[in-house]
Design a protein around this motif. Structure first.
Motif, PDB file in Angstrom:
ATOM      1  N   ALA A 176      28.625 -20.495  -2.986  1.00  0.00           N
ATOM      2  CA  ALA A 176      27.582 -19.710  -3.655  1.00  0.00           C
ATOM      3  C   ALA A 176      27.858 -18.215  -3.573  1.00  0.00           C
ATOM      4  O   ALA A 176      27.476 -17.454  -4.461  1.00  0.00           O
ATOM      5  CB  ALA A 176      26.217 -20.026  -3.039  1.00  0.00           C
ATOM      6  N   GLN A 177      28.553 -17.787  -2.508  1.00  0.00           N
ATOM      7  CA  GLN A 177      28.829 -16.370  -2.304  1.00  0.00           C
ATOM      8  C   GLN A 177      30.185 -15.943  -2.863  1.00  0.00           C
ATOM      9  O   GLN A 177      30.577 -14.795  -2.696  1.00  0.00           O
ATOM     10  CB  GLN A 177      28.764 -16.046  -0.801  1.00  0.00           C
ATOM     11  CG  GLN A 177      27.363 -16.187  -0.216  1.00  0.00           C
ATOM     12  CD  GLN A 177      27.317 -15.877   1.272  1.00  0.00           C
ATOM     13  OE1 GLN A 177      28.340 -15.916   1.962  1.00  0.00           O
ATOM     14  NE2 GLN A 177      26.145 -15.575   1.784  1.00  0.00           N
ATOM     15  N   PHE A 178      30.902 -16.861  -3.525  1.00  0.00           N
ATOM     16  CA  PHE A 178      32.211 -16.522  -4.074  1.00  0.00           C
ATOM     17  C   PHE A 178      32.062 -15.393  -5.096  1.00  0.00           C
ATOM     18  O   PHE A 178      31.193 -15.437  -5.961  1.00  0.00           O
ATOM     19  CB  PHE A 178      32.834 -17.748  -4.746  1.00  0.00           C
ATOM     20  CG  PHE A 178      34.264 -17.566  -5.167  1.00  0.00           C
ATOM     21  CD1 PHE A 178      35.287 -17.689  -4.233  1.00  0.00           C
ATOM     22  CD2 PHE A 178      34.600 -17.270  -6.479  1.00  0.00           C
ATOM     23  CE1 PHE A 178      36.622 -17.528  -4.603  1.00  0.00           C
ATOM     24  CE2 PHE A 178      35.927 -17.107  -6.865  1.00  0.00           C
ATOM     25  CZ  PHE A 178      36.934 -17.233  -5.919  1.00  0.00           C
ATOM     26  N   PRO A 179      32.887 -14.360  -4.987  1.00  0.00           N
ATOM     27  CA  PRO A 179      32.716 -13.193  -5.873  1.00  0.00           C
ATOM     28  C   PRO A 179      32.995 -13.516  -7.340  1.00  0.00           C
ATOM     29  O   PRO A 179      33.857 -14.343  -7.646  1.00  0.00           O
ATOM     30  CB  PRO A 179      33.746 -12.189  -5.334  1.00  0.00           C
ATOM     31  CG  PRO A 179      34.763 -13.023  -4.627  1.00  0.00           C
ATOM     32  CD  PRO A 179      34.025 -14.180  -4.057  1.00  0.00           C
ATOM     33  N   ARG A 180      32.271 -12.854  -8.222  1.00  0.00           N
ATOM     34  CA  ARG A 180      32.555 -12.952  -9.656  1.00  0.00           C
ATOM     35  C   ARG A 180      33.771 -12.077  -9.954  1.00  0.00           C
ATOM     36  O   ARG A 180      33.796 -10.906  -9.602  1.00  0.00           O
ATOM     37  CB  ARG A 180      31.354 -12.487 -10.481  1.00  0.00           C
ATOM     38  CG  ARG A 180      30.149 -13.406 -10.355  1.00  0.00           C
ATOM     39  CD  ARG A 180      29.050 -13.001 -11.319  1.00  0.00           C
ATOM     40  NE  ARG A 180      27.897 -13.880 -11.222  1.00  0.00           N
ATOM     41  CZ  ARG A 180      27.788 -15.045 -11.856  1.00  0.00           C
ATOM     42  NH1 ARG A 180      28.769 -15.459 -12.635  1.00  0.00           N
ATOM     43  NH2 ARG A 180      26.714 -15.790 -11.713  1.00  0.00           N
ATOM     44  N   ILE A 181      34.771 -12.668 -10.575  1.00  0.00           N
ATOM     45  CA  ILE A 181      36.020 -11.955 -10.814  1.00  0.00           C
ATOM     46  C   ILE A 181      36.182 -11.691 -12.308  1.00  0.00           C
ATOM     47  O   ILE A 181      36.176 -12.632 -13.112  1.00  0.00           O
ATOM     48  CB  ILE A 181      37.224 -12.765 -10.288  1.00  0.00           C
ATOM     49  CG1 ILE A 181      37.044 -13.042  -8.790  1.00  0.00           C
ATOM     50  CG2 ILE A 181      38.525 -12.023 -10.535  1.00  0.00           C
ATOM     51  CD1 ILE A 181      38.105 -13.946  -8.203  1.00  0.00           C
ATOM     52  N   GLU A 182      36.315 -10.422 -12.669  1.00  0.00           N
ATOM     53  CA  GLU A 182      36.463 -10.053 -14.072  1.00  0.00           C
ATOM     54  C   GLU A 182      37.834 -10.474 -14.606  1.00  0.00           C
ATOM     55  O   GLU A 182      38.836 -10.412 -13.894  1.00  0.00           O
ATOM     56  CB  GLU A 182      36.288  -8.541 -14.246  1.00  0.00           C
ATOM     57  CG  GLU A 182      34.882  -8.041 -13.916  1.00  0.00           C
ATOM     58  CD  GLU A 182      34.764  -6.552 -14.141  1.00  0.00           C
ATOM     59  OE1 GLU A 182      35.737  -5.947 -14.630  1.00  0.00           O
ATOM     60  OE2 GLU A 182      33.697  -5.986 -13.805  1.00  0.00           O
ATOM     61  N   LYS A 183      37.845 -10.917 -15.848  1.00  0.00           N
ATOM     62  CA  LYS A 183      39.066 -11.234 -16.595  1.00  0.00           C
ATOM     63  C   LYS A 183      39.800 -12.486 -16.092  1.00  0.00           C
ATOM     64  O   LYS A 183      40.852 -12.838 -16.613  1.00  0.00           O
ATOM     65  CB  LYS A 183      40.048 -10.046 -16.576  1.00  0.00           C
ATOM     66  CG  LYS A 183      39.473  -8.776 -17.198  1.00  0.00           C
ATOM     67  CD  LYS A 183      40.472  -7.641 -17.111  1.00  0.00           C
ATOM     68  CE  LYS A 183      39.883  -6.353 -17.686  1.00  0.00           C
ATOM     69  NZ  LYS A 183      40.826  -5.223 -17.574  1.00  0.00           N
TER      70      LYS A 183
END
Length: 272
Positions: free
Chosen positions: A54-61
């Motif tokens: 749930a805490q996994f970072p949102r990664i752009e691209k």
């Protein structure tokens, strides 16, 4: 509300439901914004996996489903033997898959099986848009290979044998699986493959760079330490992963350690 709009809203609600973070064993929803100091240790490996997912970072691209490093679990569940034992139970129950990573000898990623299947499906969708042929290989892979072979590696002969349960296997099918990132050849034995997470390459590069950057930040401090609450607010320049992800990893691998003080947790570089 117009029927078409109502149907669209229903579909969006269903998608949100599928993407909702998993529940901890207590039944309460996981808070992805909870500080690391508040959620550093757990008594159960599955709960730790759910919260880190749930805490996994949102990664752009980069379209990548959440994964957890084994080292991160070691940082959060105090008994490493318990972690290994519970991971093995979850692996055999086909709840998770474990992947060997090329970022370090002991680096392993853990991903929930449902997330892994969705990751493969997203790769297939992109290939369909490019009008590529032989995409049935991925259905055979999901149905006959993943479901049967739970180990992190597989031989070329075993792979072809299992794929043939779906249809007539050609070398193009295996090549497509390699190009899709679901398997990679082992360097020391080209006849063996590691199972892999598609689209993870750039993230792994950031993982290695972020480790060095975070250790460098602390090593430049006078006492090679900093309050965790302060450190957690920093942003790394060289990694798409957030600092919380790297802190868990480096604490679990033994490169960093935490010390309790009256002011809170201190993160310190471990002595060689």
């Amino acid at each position: 509300m117009a029927p078409g709009r109502s149907r669209k809203r229903k579909i969006e609600d269903e998608e949100e439901e599928r993407e909702a973070p998993p529940l901890a064993s207590s039944g309460s929803a996981v808070d992805p914004d909870e500080s690391l100091e508040q959620s550093l240790t757990f008594s159960d490996t599955l709960v730790a996996l759910q919260i880190m997912r749930a805490q996994f970072p949102r990664i752009e691209k980069v379209s990548i489903k959440p994964f957890v490093l084994r080292s991160q679990l070691y940082s959060s569940v105090m008994d490493r033997t318990q972690v290994d034992r519970e991971l093995e139970t979850l692996r055999r129950a086909k709840t998770i898959r474990i992947f060997k990573l090329n970022t370090g000898q002991d680096d392993h990623a853990v991903m929930f099986l449902d997330d892994y299947i969705n990751q493969i499906d997203s790769v297939v969708k992109k290939m369909e848009e490019k009008k590529l042929l032989n995409l049935e290989a991925f259905d055979w892979f999901k149905t006959h290979v993943i479901d049967t072979r739970l180990e992190p590696n597989i031989s070329h002969d075993d792979l072809c044998s299992l794929l043939s349960l779906g249809g007539r296997v050609k070398e193009e099918h295996v090549t497509l699986l390699i190009n899709g990132g679901v398997i990679v050849r082992q360097l020391i034995d080209p006849g063996m493959y590691w199972f892999a997470i598609p689209s993870i390459g750039s993230v792994l590069k950031g993982l290695s760079q972020g480790r060095k950057e975070l250790l460098g930040i602390l090593s430049r401090k006078r006492y090679k330490e900093e309050m965790m609450a302060t450190l957690e607010k920093k942003r790394l320049r060289l990694s798409p992963l957030d600092i919380r992800f790297h802190l868990r990893d480096l604490i679990g691998s033994g490169h960093l350690k935490t010390v309790s003080t009256p002011s809170g947790l201190v993160v310190r570089v471990s002595k060689d």
